[in-house]
Scaffold this active site. Structure first.
Site, PDB file in Angstrom:
ATOM      1  N   GLU A 295      -0.031  -1.339   5.605  1.00  0.00           N
ATOM      2  CA  GLU A 295       1.060  -0.976   6.518  1.00  0.00           C
ATOM      3  C   GLU A 295       0.887   0.471   6.982  1.00  0.00           C
ATOM      4  O   GLU A 295       1.094   0.792   8.156  1.00  0.00           O
ATOM      5  CB  GLU A 295       2.417  -1.119   5.810  1.00  0.00           C
ATOM      6  CG  GLU A 295       3.620  -0.936   6.742  1.00  0.00           C
ATOM      7  CD  GLU A 295       4.109   0.498   6.899  1.00  0.00           C
ATOM      8  OE1 GLU A 295       4.887   0.767   7.830  1.00  0.00           O
ATOM      9  OE2 GLU A 295       3.705   1.371   6.103  1.00  0.00           O
TER      10      GLU A 295
ATOM     11  N   ASP B  37       0.823  -1.218   0.000  1.00  0.00           N
ATOM     12  CA  ASP B  37       0.000   0.000   0.000  1.00  0.00           C
ATOM     13  C   ASP B  37       0.854   1.264   0.000  1.00  0.00           C
ATOM     14  O   ASP B  37       2.020   1.251   0.397  1.00  0.00           O
ATOM     15  CB  ASP B  37      -0.981   0.012   1.185  1.00  0.00           C
ATOM     16  CG  ASP B  37      -0.302  -0.076   2.554  1.00  0.00           C
ATOM     17  OD1 ASP B  37       0.663  -0.848   2.694  1.00  0.00           O
ATOM     18  OD2 ASP B  37      -0.726   0.646   3.481  1.00  0.00           O
TER      19      ASP B  37
HETATM   20 ZN   LIG Z   1       6.625   2.277   4.152  1.00  0.00          ZN
END
Ligand SMILES: [Zn+2]
Length: 376
Positions: free
Chosen positions: A127, A65
């Site tokens: 994340e 992401d």
């Molecule tokens: Zn990162």
């Protein structure tokens, strides 16, 4: 890398197309691949392995992401890779699609049949919003019998070795009291006042944490911190506040401190605040919501991943950084972990994010040497 940047994998959106693409590329090379979907089915982690099905080996980890990009702030389309003056631009260029692309390129140069130890690819979702995918992936790995030995998390460190960072845990604590007229405070349960007591306990805890700073701690400051970021509650001067909430965070230098903070505050609520509130009104309540918990990466005297990456890159020594990564989750699983990847954190999360070709080739060198090492 151009293909990866073209997938607009902003954390709020699906990453499936990119994960299927990565799985296909790796399975073409003979990797065993597993996609693990989240409960919505719109996101997935990918775990893939080249080489023998056995203990040990190395995990190369990157998140799929990216943070959002406001097109007007960019010199070119953020989701179309552009090369200018030795740099590759695009959202995710350094955080972390450059690294992921480098692992694929290195995988193509590997003789998988010659590997004596496995190389694993761990590509995760979400994340940027609290290491959610990595947490699920690590739980999945914990259920397996064979475990990798080391992990390299390719967040942008300009290819320097990072062996530690603090954790980052954010919480919102909600207080439910009982409203009443301000002239008779003893008839109600004032949520704002209990929230104030809670904040007082947090500040006392902050002082206690200073005394717990580990000997020789490399962090700045060397101890675990507590911060109260926002307090809200009540409706007016003359009304007993029925609701309040406190938004706070702790940045622990160790898992032990993280547990200490949670244990201390939970005991304070259970043993002091709640009994006092409920003695007036049984419906009173305090609840703490976890907004995000990013595990810290604790610097270790002995760290096989640090030794390995130092040998591969020729880097001397290792440092600590102020940003959080997924490395702490792998460490918690029992792997030796370091962060080392191409590009600089200075360019991450900004318009015109880029990674230089020099950095990418340094990363490729490291990965090629790693391949040789795992075949030895
Ligand atoms: Zn990162």
């Amino acid at each position: 890398m151009a293909d990866l940047i073209a997938f607009p994998t902003v954390s709020s959106d699906s990453n499936l197309e990119m994960m299927v693409y990565l799985a296909n590329r790796l399975s073409h090379l003979g990797a065993r691949t597993d996609l693990f979907h989240d409960e919505t089915g719109h996101k997935a982690n990918l775990f893939a392995t080249l080489g023998p099905d056995r203990e040990g080996g190395v995990v190369l980890s990157g998140h799929s992401d990216v943070v959002p990009a406001v097109a007007e702030d960019w010199s070119s389309d953020p989701f179309e890779m552009v090369e200018r003056e030795g740099r590759l631009y695009g959202r995710g260029a350094c955080d972390m699609k450059g690294f992921i692309a480098a692992t694929l390129a290195a995988a193509e140069g590997l003789d998988a049949a010659a590997l004596t130890r496995p190389v694993h690819f761990a590509f995760t979702y979400d994340e940027e919003v609290g290491c959610i995918g990595a947490r699920a992936l690590v739980e999945e790995l914990a259920r397996r019998e064979v475990r990798p030995a080391t992990a390299i998390i390719g967040e942008p460190t300009s290819m320097r070795i990072v062996e530690g960072h603090k954790g980052c845990c954010e919480y919102t604590t909600h207080f439910r009291g009982c409203a009443g007229h301000g002239s008779q405070p003893e008839r109600g349960v004032n949520a704002a006042e209990y929230a104030a007591a809670y904040v007082g306990r947090l500040l006392q805890l902050r002082r206690d944490l200073v005394a717990r700073a580990p000997e020789g701690s490399p962090f700045d400051p060397p101890w675990s911190t507590v911060n109260v970021g926002r307090i809200e509650g009540g409706v007016a001067h003359n009304v007993i506040a029925a609701h309040a909430h406190v938004e706070w965070e702790t940045r622990p230098v160790s898992a032990a401190d993280q547990a200490f903070v949670k244990r201390t505050m939970a005991a304070y609520v259970e043993e002091e605040l709640l009994p006092a509130m409920r003695s007036v009104w049984p419906g009173a309540d305090i609840s703490t919501q976890t907004i995000g918990e990013v595990e810290g990466l604790e610097p270790m005297t002995e760290n096989a991943a640090r030794r390995l990456v130092a040998e591969l890159t020729g880097a001397n020594g290792a440092e600590v950084v102020s940003f959080g990564t997924e490395a702490g989750l792998f460490q918690k699983l029992g792997l030796a972990a370091v962060v080392c990847g191409p590009g600089s954190i200075e360019q991450a999360h900004k318009p015109d994010e880029y990674v230089s070709l020099d950095q990418l080739s340094a990363c490729l060198d490291m990965l090629d040497r790693l391949g040789g090492r795992l075949a030895a």
